[in-house]
Design an enzyme around this catalytic site. Structure first.
Site, mmCIF file in Angstrom:
data_model
loop_
_atom_site.group_PDB
_atom_site.id
_atom_site.type_symbol
_atom_site.label_atom_id
_atom_site.label_comp_id
_atom_site.label_asym_id
_atom_site.label_seq_id
_atom_site.Cartn_x
_atom_site.Cartn_y
_atom_site.Cartn_z
ATOM 1 N N GLY A 65 0.833 -1.201 0.000
ATOM 2 C CA GLY A 65 0.000 0.000 0.000
ATOM 3 C C GLY A 65 0.863 1.245 0.000
ATOM 4 N N VAL A 69 0.302 6.931 3.935
ATOM 5 C CA VAL A 69 0.804 6.219 5.110
ATOM 6 C C VAL A 69 1.948 5.288 4.711
ATOM 7 C CG1 VAL A 69 0.242 4.528 6.899
ATOM 8 C CG2 VAL A 69 -1.346 6.391 6.407
ATOM 9 N N ARG A 83 -12.886 5.593 12.192
ATOM 10 C CA ARG A 83 -12.130 4.463 11.659
ATOM 11 C C ARG A 83 -13.024 3.235 11.476
ATOM 12 N NH1 ARG A 83 -8.890 7.015 15.505
ATOM 13 N NH2 ARG A 83 -6.918 7.849 14.732
ATOM 14 N N SER A 94 -3.460 -0.760 8.452
ATOM 15 C CA SER A 94 -4.735 -0.374 7.832
ATOM 16 C C SER A 94 -5.822 -0.186 8.884
ATOM 17 C CB SER A 94 -5.175 -1.446 6.840
ATOM 18 O OG SER A 94 -4.154 -1.751 5.920
ATOM 19 N N ASP A 137 -1.296 6.711 19.541
ATOM 20 C CA ASP A 137 -2.137 7.384 20.539
ATOM 21 C C ASP A 137 -1.332 7.649 21.810
ATOM 22 O OD1 ASP A 137 -5.258 6.418 19.463
ATOM 23 O OD2 ASP A 137 -3.511 5.245 18.899
ATOM 24 N N ARG A 168 1.031 10.472 21.314
ATOM 25 C CA ARG A 168 0.319 11.752 21.389
ATOM 26 C C ARG A 168 0.055 12.143 22.836
ATOM 27 N NH1 ARG A 168 -3.548 9.631 16.496
ATOM 28 N NH2 ARG A 168 -2.430 10.627 14.760
ATOM 29 N N THR A 189 -3.075 11.569 7.479
ATOM 30 C CA THR A 189 -1.954 11.498 8.417
ATOM 31 C C THR A 189 -0.914 10.555 7.824
ATOM 32 O OG1 THR A 189 -2.875 9.624 9.642
ATOM 33 C CG2 THR A 189 -3.492 11.828 10.397
#
Length: 369
Positions: free
Chosen positions: A59, A63, A140, A171, A202, A205, A279
């Site tokens: 992919g 990303v 999501r 993904s 997460d 962050r 992102t």
């Protein structure tokens, strides 16, 4: 001299035994993706350092490109294969040439690119980022049906060319896609060898927001967000440390400031998507961090997505992010993180919500087998 050496050996062995006991008390074996499969002990692999390995990234959206850039900049592997669907072949060729032309500024790495999976043959690590991108304002979980079909097409090809590879799922929705990848791989594929990036970003962050408020290096903030990589994630405030100091005293309630920080964590991806449409850089850096843990067999503890059935009172075949030891075989061990009753209840609620979305596709796969 021999006497001294024997003493040292006994000293090291005694510590090894003590720490093995600690591990058995505080961590559990990886969990197979469904209860119909027996839980088997994982092979114990000695720590190692592998300097030249092969990574495939499936992919080449934003990303995937972010992952490639971070992996190259950190000199993680010797061969890097890029795979994307045939309609994107021209752009893929251009991206590969662009990366190849920067070879003078990073460790020499062979860069391959194709719409065919044969370039991924004998990969040590396969990173799957392919899927329909998240739109502004879209959760999501709403991506699940579309991306489940894409995962169904990818996994047979990955396993065909790299049956022994460790597989990392990026993904979205990450937790459900990881569960589906495991089910598509089947019961013979080692449990824990497929894992998702979970809440590692997460948690980063969270660390950054706390560090900014305290004027600290984020690496001095230690704590996890667990559960879904999404809106129902669970901040484990009871375990957050600033250096070696607990953020909260035992029994201290979570105040509005901490709740606001968690909301900012949840909103972070949406903010970036609204501003630039996607992102890619932060998730790329987190993927490279995990890739290094796999290829160097580091046994890094990170909150990644794995099966949590039987843990924290969860009964369904759901995958959620919890702290895990990451090495060459993927998730080596799952750490048991002490939770307050409120944190455990919130995690159980997250699991139930995730299972409601996952269940129809899970049952559909059952009916096809």
């Amino acid at each position: 001299m021999n006497v001294l050496l024997k003493c040292v050996v006994r000293y090291v062995v005694s510590f090894e035994l003590d720490f093995k006991g600690w591990r058995e008390r505080n961590t559990v074996n990886t969990v197979p993706y469904t209860s119909s499969i027996p839980q088997l002990p994982r092979d114990t692999h000695p720590l190692g350092n592998f300097n030249s390995k092969k990574i495939t990234v499936v992919g080449m959206g934003q990303v995937g490109l972010g992952c490639i850039a971070s992996i190259l900049n950190q000199d993680i592997c010797g061969t890097l294969a890029m795979i994307d669907i045939a309609p994107a072949a021209k752009k893929l060729e251009g991206e590969a040439k662009d990366f190849q032309q920067g070879g003078g500024f990073h460790q020499t790495a062979t860069i391959l690119a194709s719409s065919s999976y044969d370039v991924s043959e004998k990969s040590d690590l396969v990173i799957i980022t392919a899927g329909v991108p998240q739109k502004p304002g879209e959760s999501r979980l709403s991506l699940v049906e579309r991306n489940a079909k894409i995962m169904g097409a990818i996994m047979p090809e990955v396993l065909r060319y790299s049956p022994k590879a460790t597989i990392m799922i990026v993904s979205n929705p990450c937790d459900i896609m990881t569960a589906l990848a495991c089910k598509l791989a089947g019961p013979d594929f080692p449990q824990g060898k497929i894992f998702g990036t979970g809440t590692i970003l997460d948690s980063s962050r969270l660390q950054c927001l706390i560090a900014q408020s305290m004027d600290l290096d984020p690496r001095n903030v230690h704590g996890y967000i667990i559960g879904e990589h999404g809106d129902s994630s669970v901040p484990v405030w009871s375990s957050v440390r600033i250096g070696a100091l607990p953020l909260l005293a035992p029994g201290q309630p979570v105040d509005d400031t901490l709740k606001a920080i968690h909301k900012a964590v949840i909103d972070s991806a949406y903010d970036v998507i609204n501003l630039k449409g996607y992102t890619n850089w932060a998730i790329g850096m987190s993927v490279a961090y995990l890739a290094k843990a796999v290829l160097n067999d580091n046994r890094t503890i990170s909150p990644v997505s794995t099966c949590v059935r039987g843990l924290y009172g969860i009964e369904e075949d759901v995958f959620l992010a919890v702290p895990c030891s990451i090495g060459s075989q993927g998730v080596q061990r799952v750490a048991i993180l002490p939770l307050t009753p409120e944190e455990e209840a919130t995690l159980q609620k997250s699991a139930k919500g995730l299972w409601e979305v996952q269940k129809p596709i899970w049952e559909q796969l059952d009916s096809q087998n």
